[in-house]
Design a protein around this motif. Structure first.
Motif, PDB file in Angstrom:
ATOM      1  N   CYS A 145       0.451  -1.347   0.088  1.00  0.00           N
ATOM      2  CA  CYS A 145      -0.208   0.310   0.333  1.00  0.00           C
ATOM      3  C   CYS A 145       1.057   1.293  -0.079  1.00  0.00           C
ATOM      4  O   CYS A 145       2.098   1.300   0.867  1.00  0.00           O
ATOM      5  N   CYS A 146       0.691   1.591  -0.879  1.00  0.00           N
ATOM      6  CA  CYS A 146       1.908   3.024  -1.399  1.00  0.00           C
ATOM      7  C   CYS A 146       0.475   4.306  -0.822  1.00  0.00           C
ATOM      8  O   CYS A 146       0.008   4.322  -2.140  1.00  0.00           O
ATOM      9  N   CYS A 147       1.078   5.263  -0.461  1.00  0.00           N
ATOM     10  CA  CYS A 147       0.163   6.669  -0.421  1.00  0.00           C
ATOM     11  C   CYS A 147       1.509   7.774  -0.608  1.00  0.00           C
ATOM     12  O   CYS A 147       2.383   8.402   0.904  1.00  0.00           O
ATOM     13  N   PRO A 148       1.554   8.889  -1.053  1.00  0.00           N
ATOM     14  CA  PRO A 148       2.483  10.079  -1.342  1.00  0.00           C
ATOM     15  C   PRO A 148       2.437  10.665  -0.128  1.00  0.00           C
ATOM     16  O   PRO A 148       0.822  11.155  -0.256  1.00  0.00           O
ATOM     17  N   PHE A 149       3.060  11.748   0.509  1.00  0.00           N
ATOM     18  CA  PHE A 149       2.694  13.242   1.070  1.00  0.00           C
ATOM     19  C   PHE A 149       4.157  14.157   1.167  1.00  0.00           C
ATOM     20  O   PHE A 149       4.788  13.862  -0.056  1.00  0.00           O
ATOM     21  N   GLU A 150       4.321  15.081   1.364  1.00  0.00           N
ATOM     22  CA  GLU A 150       4.916  16.464   0.605  1.00  0.00           C
ATOM     23  C   GLU A 150       5.816  16.521   1.770  1.00  0.00           C
ATOM     24  O   GLU A 150       5.478  15.967   3.411  1.00  0.00           O
ATOM     25  N   GLY A 190       7.843  12.963  -1.252  1.00  0.00           N
ATOM     26  CA  GLY A 190       8.407  10.505   0.000  1.00  0.00           C
ATOM     27  C   GLY A 190       6.511   9.882  -0.110  1.00  0.00           C
ATOM     28  O   GLY A 190       5.682  10.571  -0.052  1.00  0.00           O
ATOM     29  N   VAL A 191       7.053   8.810   0.396  1.00  0.00           N
ATOM     30  CA  VAL A 191       6.084   7.854  -0.073  1.00  0.00           C
ATOM     31  C   VAL A 191       6.103   6.935   1.004  1.00  0.00           C
ATOM     32  O   VAL A 191       7.269   6.450   1.772  1.00  0.00           O
ATOM     33  N   SER A 192       4.676   7.156   2.132  1.00  0.00           N
ATOM     34  CA  SER A 192       4.529   5.782   3.112  1.00  0.00           C
ATOM     35  C   SER A 192       4.337   4.548   2.804  1.00  0.00           C
ATOM     36  O   SER A 192       3.236   4.531   1.073  1.00  0.00           O
ATOM     37  N   VAL A 193       5.067   3.497   3.527  1.00  0.00           N
ATOM     38  CA  VAL A 193       4.794   2.617   2.728  1.00  0.00           C
ATOM     39  C   VAL A 193       3.976   1.087   3.401  1.00  0.00           C
ATOM     40  O   VAL A 193       4.890   1.050   4.346  1.00  0.00           O
ATOM     41  N   VAL A 194       3.212   0.141   3.171  1.00  0.00           N
ATOM     42  CA  VAL A 194       3.001  -0.636   4.380  1.00  0.00           C
ATOM     43  C   VAL A 194       2.721  -1.931   3.123  1.00  0.00           C
ATOM     44  O   VAL A 194       2.419  -2.269   2.052  1.00  0.00           O
ATOM     45  N   VAL A 195       3.399  -2.653   4.045  1.00  0.00           N
ATOM     46  CA  VAL A 195       3.293  -4.074   3.349  1.00  0.00           C
ATOM     47  C   VAL A 195       2.589  -5.385   4.075  1.00  0.00           C
ATOM     48  O   VAL A 195       3.268  -4.976   5.516  1.00  0.00           O
ATOM     49  N   THR A 196       2.176  -5.822   3.847  1.00  0.00           N
ATOM     50  CA  THR A 196       1.059  -7.175   4.750  1.00  0.00           C
ATOM     51  C   THR A 196       1.379  -8.622   4.008  1.00  0.00           C
ATOM     52  O   THR A 196       1.603  -8.411   3.064  1.00  0.00           O
ATOM     53  N   ASP A 197       1.899  -8.423   4.882  1.00  0.00           N
ATOM     54  CA  ASP A 197       2.619 -10.420   4.657  1.00  0.00           C
ATOM     55  C   ASP A 197       1.289 -11.440   4.515  1.00  0.00           C
ATOM     56  O   ASP A 197       0.653 -11.403   4.969  1.00  0.00           O
ATOM     57  N   LEU A 198       1.303 -11.761   2.989  1.00  0.00           N
ATOM     58  CA  LEU A 198       0.471 -12.639   2.529  1.00  0.00           C
ATOM     59  C   LEU A 198       0.693 -14.708   2.714  1.00  0.00           C
ATOM     60  O   LEU A 198      -0.384 -15.019   2.086  1.00  0.00           O
ATOM     61  N   THR A 199       2.060 -14.859   3.330  1.00  0.00           N
ATOM     62  CA  THR A 199       2.378 -16.493   3.468  1.00  0.00           C
ATOM     63  C   THR A 199       1.141 -16.470   4.434  1.00  0.00           C
ATOM     64  O   THR A 199       0.916 -17.735   3.863  1.00  0.00           O
TER      65      THR A 199
END
Length: 721
Positions: free
Chosen positions: A145-150, A156-165
């Protein structure tokens, strides 16, 4: 009391205090704005770091402790901040993660997708499934999940990574569970899944039908009481639960109110990730029909082997009694019986043909030395008599209570079970086979096997008796043949003697003819002695010349005697001989008799051919043919009598033809000229045995062929060897 300070010093101290106050106020303002997370204080214990808790502290704790990975990226994708979860997810240390590019942890094929997510314009957010590659090279499915910000000077870009394993694995497990359930439901064999207590928690439709009730949540051992066929021991579901797997074992299952079934059993434990048993799976395949078919095939093969052994015994047994003993042994082996007998219905009653030793020893048919005292006659009564009287098989596994029982003779072994089968010939009972005391008794299977063997036993006895009759006929025929052969041999000897005598008479005539000229010359030589003596010319030279001439004539006459003597000498062994030389020798013997009438002899030979046989007998055949040709030419007074002899090779056969120009053999007698005593000559000129003996010599003694045919000029005799 503090001493007074100089003005300059005071002014300097005031300036320093103002500077420190402004610095403290700025720090307080920065702390109030949340721009300071910590500060360093120097003291006696050294520099110490003090962290300030601001209003965003709960959010920082949330980011650090949440289960998803989180990161802040610069415009080029460099990781400026990342939480520990993201570092663990990528398999690197957190301090090594900061400053790297996120694209390094994405496969080259998915980097365009990552770049598109990082380049999203404000204020949108995007979510995509992507695969990250860990430091160890393992692929991890994630939701990115990528969300840009000033930020000052850019964005910049804030990133949230969810493990699907785990979700993927859970989905696979659910799919596998559904697949396993479908397989169990659709399986053509009984499949049962038990928990660690041995309770059935899953069962296929075939397993439901096999036990006849709903097996779920019921103990396996109660629903399926199985017993191993080989050992007879019961099967327990706790064996596979304890790790003892069972593969391909044959067991028997006896469901209530139904016939026992034979099953092929497989059982193995189910274990968790730690290796602990959490249950077991059991499969049971009903192979009762296959087992019955295999047993039927085994019985049929055993019967076929028994039939083959009976028929072999019919060929090898020296006597009928030996055959009966062999047949009884085969019947006992086929039915696993202890003893038995074979009996025959005769005009004078029922008589045994063979009794096996256990019953034999107990009967009163033994003399004091233990040998058989003769034939044992039975009365047609009791259990075995029922088989003869009714003409059908009889089985009893309780002879003591059989209605036909009349008791046993003294010393007879106990009769625990009995099977009797009648023997038929042309739908008439001619005897029976009886066996007894099979362990476990007799069933329909043993009865059918013995009934299939019975016709072979009848056939064996018929063959043996036919063989005995044939031996008697052969012996009688052999005696008659020997007698007839002796008579024919005597006649052959007579014919041969007559042929020899006829040939000898002919040879004597030839000897006389060949000696007449030398004798005349010898007489003239003797007469010259007196004449030359009277004339006064009788000297040593004349005597020497006359003696030499006389000796030449005598030697010529001696050689003639040797030639005829060799002709009459019988050949004892076959030898290789030159055909042309033998023909020439035969011609020299009868050349004198061929002068009246003067017969022209033409001899044609392709090359010197050699055959294997008896040269003197071959010469005798040629002489017989040539004499017949001479007589035919003389009788028909041919103007230019001629005999042509050709010697040639036809493939592997040597061919000698003797042809004359006497007009041939009349058609009505040409098929009879080789018969004994057949002759067209008068008794003074022929005996009728010459051509008969010639054909016998060529075909019987030398393995060849002698034939005759008519040509345009006359008869042609053809010898092939």
């Amino acid at each position: 009391m503090v001493g007074e300070l100089p003005n300059d010093a005071l002014l300097q101290e005031i300036a320093e205090l103002k500077s420190r106050l402004e610095e403290a106020e700025e720090t307080l303002r920065a702390i109030g704005r949340g721009q300071v997370d910590a500060f360093v204080v120097s003291g006696a214990d050294g520099d110490q770091v003090f962290t300030l808790k601001g209003a965003d502290h709960p959010y920082r704790v949330l980011v650090e402790t949440m289960n998803e990975g989180a990161a802040t990226l610069s415009e080029d994708g460099t990781i400026l901040y990342g939480n520990q979860r993201l570092a663990d997810l990528l398999g690197v240390q957190l301090k090594q993660l900061i400053g790297t590019k996120l694209a390094w942890y994405v496969t080259p094929m998915q980097r365009p997708l990552l770049n598109a997510l990082l380049a999203l314009p404000l204020p949108g957010c995007a979510t995509e499934e992507i695969a990250l590659i860990t430091e160890q090279g393992r692929s991890v499915p994630v939701i990115l999940c990528c969300c840009p910000f000033e930020v000052p000077g850019g964005h910049g870009v804030s990133v949230v990574v969810t493990d699907l394993t785990l979700q993927k694995r859970t989905g696979e497990i659910v799919a596998s569970e559904r697949l396993a359930s479908s397989i169990i439901e659709q399986a053509g064999e009984a499949i049962v899944v038990c928990d660690e207590r041995g309770m059935v928690i899953r069962a296929s439709r075939v397993a439901h039908a096999l036990c006849g009730e709903n097996p779920l949540l019921r103990p396996f051992n109660e629903l399926f009481p199985l017993r191993f066929l080989v050992s007879g021991q019961p099967f327990s579901i706790f064996s596979p639960l304890q790790g003892d797997s069972t593969r391909g074992s044959e067991v028997e299952f006896s469901p209530p109110a139904r016939k026992p079934l034979q099953l092929l059993l497989n059982a193995t434990s189910l274990k968790d990730s730690q290796g602990a048993a959490i249950g077991c799976v059991v499969s049971m395949t009903d192979f009762t029909q296959r087992k019955q078919m295999e047993e039927a095939i085994r019985r049929k093969n055993a019967v076929l082997e028994g039939v083959s052994a009976v028929l072999r015994a019919a060929l090898t047994a020296p006597t009928e009694h030996d055959l009966a003993r062999a047949c009884l042994a085969i019947a006992q082996q086929l039915t696993q019986s202890e003893f038995g007998f074979i009996g025959e219905v005769r005009e004078d009653g029922f008589q045994e043909l063979a009794i096996s030793n256990p019953g034999w020893d107990a009967c009163s048919t033994l003399d004091c030395q233990g040998h058989r005292a003769g034939s044992c006659d039975f009365a047609l009564h009791g259990i075995y008599g029922k088989v003869i009287r009714e003409g059908r098989s009889h089985v009893t596994n309780d002879p003591l209570n059989d209605p036909s029982r009349i008791g046993l003779p003294g010393g007879h072994p106990p009769l625990e079970s009995f099977l009797g089968v009648p023997l038929f010939r042309n739908s008439r009972v001619i005897g029976m086979i009886a066996v007894a005391n099979r362990q476990g008794g007799y069933t329909r299977s043993q009865q059918e096997s013995l009934e299939l063997l019975a016709p072979a036993v009848v056939e064996a006895f018929l063959r043996k008796r036919a063989e005995e009759d044939l031996k008697k006929l052969n012996a009688d025929l052999e005696n008659r043949v020997n007698q007839r052969t002796a008579e024919l041999r005597e006649k052959d000897q007579l014919l041969l003697l007559q042929s020899r005598q006829a040939a000898m008479g002919e040879m004597i005539g030839n000897i006389a003819h060949q000696w007449r000229h030398p004798l005349n010359l010898l007489g003239l030589t003797v007469q010259q002695f007196l004449l030359f003596y009277d004339l006064g010319h009788f000297d040593r030279g004349f005597v020497s010349q006359s003696v030499s001439k006389a000796m030449e004539l005598i030697e010529h006459m001696s050689r003639t005697i040797d030639d005829f003597r060799n002709y009459f000498k019988p050949d004892k062994v076959k030898v290789d001989f030159n055909v042309r030389e033998t023909v020439a020798g035969a011609l020299s013997l009868i050349r004198g008799s061929l002068q009246t009438p003067r017969i022209e002899i033409e001899l044609n030979a392709d090359k010197d051919l050699v055959i294997h046989g008896y040269p003197n007998e071959f010469a005798q055949v040629l002489i017989n043919i040539l004499i017949n040709a001479r007589d035919a030419l003389a009788e028909r007074q041919c103007p230019a009598p001629k005999v042509t002899i050709n010697i040639s090779r036809d493939c592997e056969t040597t061919v000698v033809t003797v042809a004359d120009n006497a007009g041939g053999v009349p058609g009505e007698i040409i098929d009879k000229i080789f018969d004994p005593y057949f002759s067209t000559k008068s008794p003074q000129l022929g005996t009728g045995v010459g051509l008969f003996m010639s054909k016998s010599i060529i075909e019987r003694n030398m393995g060849g062929r002698l034939a005759v045919r008519n040509t345009e000029l006359g008869a042609e005799f053809r010898i092939e060897i």
